[in-house]
Design a protein around this motif. Structure first.
Motif, PDB file in Angstrom:
ATOM      1  N   GLU A 189      -2.959  29.578  26.846  1.00 44.11           N
ATOM      2  CA  GLU A 189      -2.448  30.872  26.417  1.00 44.11           C
ATOM      3  C   GLU A 189      -3.627  31.701  25.932  1.00 44.11           C
ATOM      4  O   GLU A 189      -4.284  31.356  24.960  1.00 44.11           O
ATOM      5  N   ASP A 190      -3.890  32.767  26.686  1.00 40.41           N
ATOM      6  CA  ASP A 190      -5.014  33.627  26.350  1.00 40.41           C
ATOM      7  C   ASP A 190      -4.798  34.977  27.003  1.00 40.41           C
ATOM      8  O   ASP A 190      -3.763  35.214  27.624  1.00 40.41           O
ATOM      9  N   GLU A 191      -5.784  35.835  26.902  1.00 37.86           N
ATOM     10  CA  GLU A 191      -5.712  37.176  27.478  1.00 37.86           C
ATOM     11  C   GLU A 191      -5.461  37.076  28.987  1.00 37.86           C
ATOM     12  O   GLU A 191      -5.986  36.199  29.672  1.00 37.86           O
ATOM     13  N   TYR A 192      -4.692  38.034  29.488  1.00 38.85           N
ATOM     14  CA  TYR A 192      -4.239  38.036  30.888  1.00 38.85           C
ATOM     15  C   TYR A 192      -5.392  37.921  31.875  1.00 38.85           C
ATOM     16  O   TYR A 192      -5.450  36.993  32.688  1.00 38.85           O
ATOM     17  N   THR A 233      -7.522  34.671  31.562  1.00 38.30           N
ATOM     18  CA  THR A 233      -6.826  33.464  32.026  1.00 38.30           C
ATOM     19  C   THR A 233      -6.764  33.407  33.545  1.00 38.30           C
ATOM     20  O   THR A 233      -7.016  32.355  34.145  1.00 38.30           O
ATOM     21  N   GLY A 293       2.913  35.923  26.895  1.00 38.50           N
ATOM     22  CA  GLY A 293       2.391  35.171  25.755  1.00 38.50           C
ATOM     23  C   GLY A 293       2.986  35.630  24.441  1.00 38.50           C
ATOM     24  O   GLY A 293       3.826  36.540  24.384  1.00 38.50           O
ATOM     25  N   ARG A 334       1.301  37.067  21.928  1.00 36.39           N
ATOM     26  CA  ARG A 334       0.749  38.346  21.512  1.00 36.39           C
ATOM     27  C   ARG A 334       0.758  39.319  22.668  1.00 36.39           C
ATOM     28  O   ARG A 334       0.990  38.931  23.817  1.00 36.39           O
ATOM     29  N   ASP A 360      -1.465  38.713  26.016  1.00 38.99           N
ATOM     30  CA  ASP A 360      -1.635  37.298  26.344  1.00 38.99           C
ATOM     31  C   ASP A 360      -0.594  36.835  27.358  1.00 38.99           C
ATOM     32  O   ASP A 360       0.513  37.382  27.429  1.00 38.99           O
ATOM     33  N   HIS A 416       1.096  33.068  28.983  1.00 38.12           N
ATOM     34  CA  HIS A 416       1.305  31.638  28.771  1.00 38.12           C
ATOM     35  C   HIS A 416       1.294  31.006  30.165  1.00 38.12           C
ATOM     36  O   HIS A 416       2.171  31.273  30.976  1.00 38.12           O
TER      37      HIS A 416
END
Length: 178
Positions: free
Chosen positions: A129-132, A135, A159, A161, A164, A166
């Motif tokens: 799970e991180d920035e679009y 990732t 995600g 936030r 983000d 997932h």
């Protein structure tokens, strides 16, 4: 018996002996000729079988040339992973290099086919799970870093936030049996 009769008897015995010897020689010659013919026929049959095998080999080589060429190109990628631990370590390096936030990882070695060149595969279940953009770029770098891997599951959700995502990912890496 007089000398004349003795000489005739001697000549008759010599003729009989010569006839017996000639007959034995003829029988031995016929036996040798038969064996020679059998050996010649066997040799011709073996030569025909060898020619047929050569034709089949050339046919098989021409049919599999493209496949063998692809195999030689891909073999170095598969040869890097001779144990599941090698594949697990490579995935860990890609995650570390990508600097993505890893929520969960689970590794499992699974047998694919016994006594095959690729007998097992490492199954990695990863949750990131991180920035679009970060990732998705990491996912592309994963495929570049491990070209022999297969992504069998890829679920992308929103995600926690704002920007983000997932990412639930299942990666299968074949392990080459040496």
């Amino acid at each position: 018996m007089n000398n004349h009769k003795s000489a005739c008897l001697l000549i008759l015995m010599l003729i009989t002996g010569m006839l017996y010897g000639v007959n034995q020689l003829r029988n031995a010659t016929n036996t040798a000729r038969d064996l020679s013919n059998e050996a010649r026929i066997e040799a011709e049959t073996a030569e025909q079988q060898a020619q047929l095998a050569q034709i089949q080999l050339k046919s098989l080589e021409s049919k599999t040339a493209e496949l063998r060429s692809a195999f030689t190109k891909w073999e170095p990628h598969f040869a890097n992973y001779s144990t599941p631990q090698d594949a697990e370590q490579r995935i860990a390096e890609v995650i570390r290099d990508g600097d993505v936030f890893l929520l969960s990882q689970k590794f499992e070695a699974r047998e694919v086919e016994k006594d095959a060149l690729i007998s097992e595969a490492l199954i990695a279940d990863l949750i990131v799970e991180d920035e679009y953009s970060k990732t998705l770029n990491w996912l592309g770098r994963l495929e570049e870093a491990i070209p022999s891997c297969r992504i069998s599951r890829c679920n992308i959700k929103r995600g926690e936030r704002g920007n983000d995502i997932h990412l639930e990912l299942r990666v299968e890496i074949p392990v080459l049996n040496k």
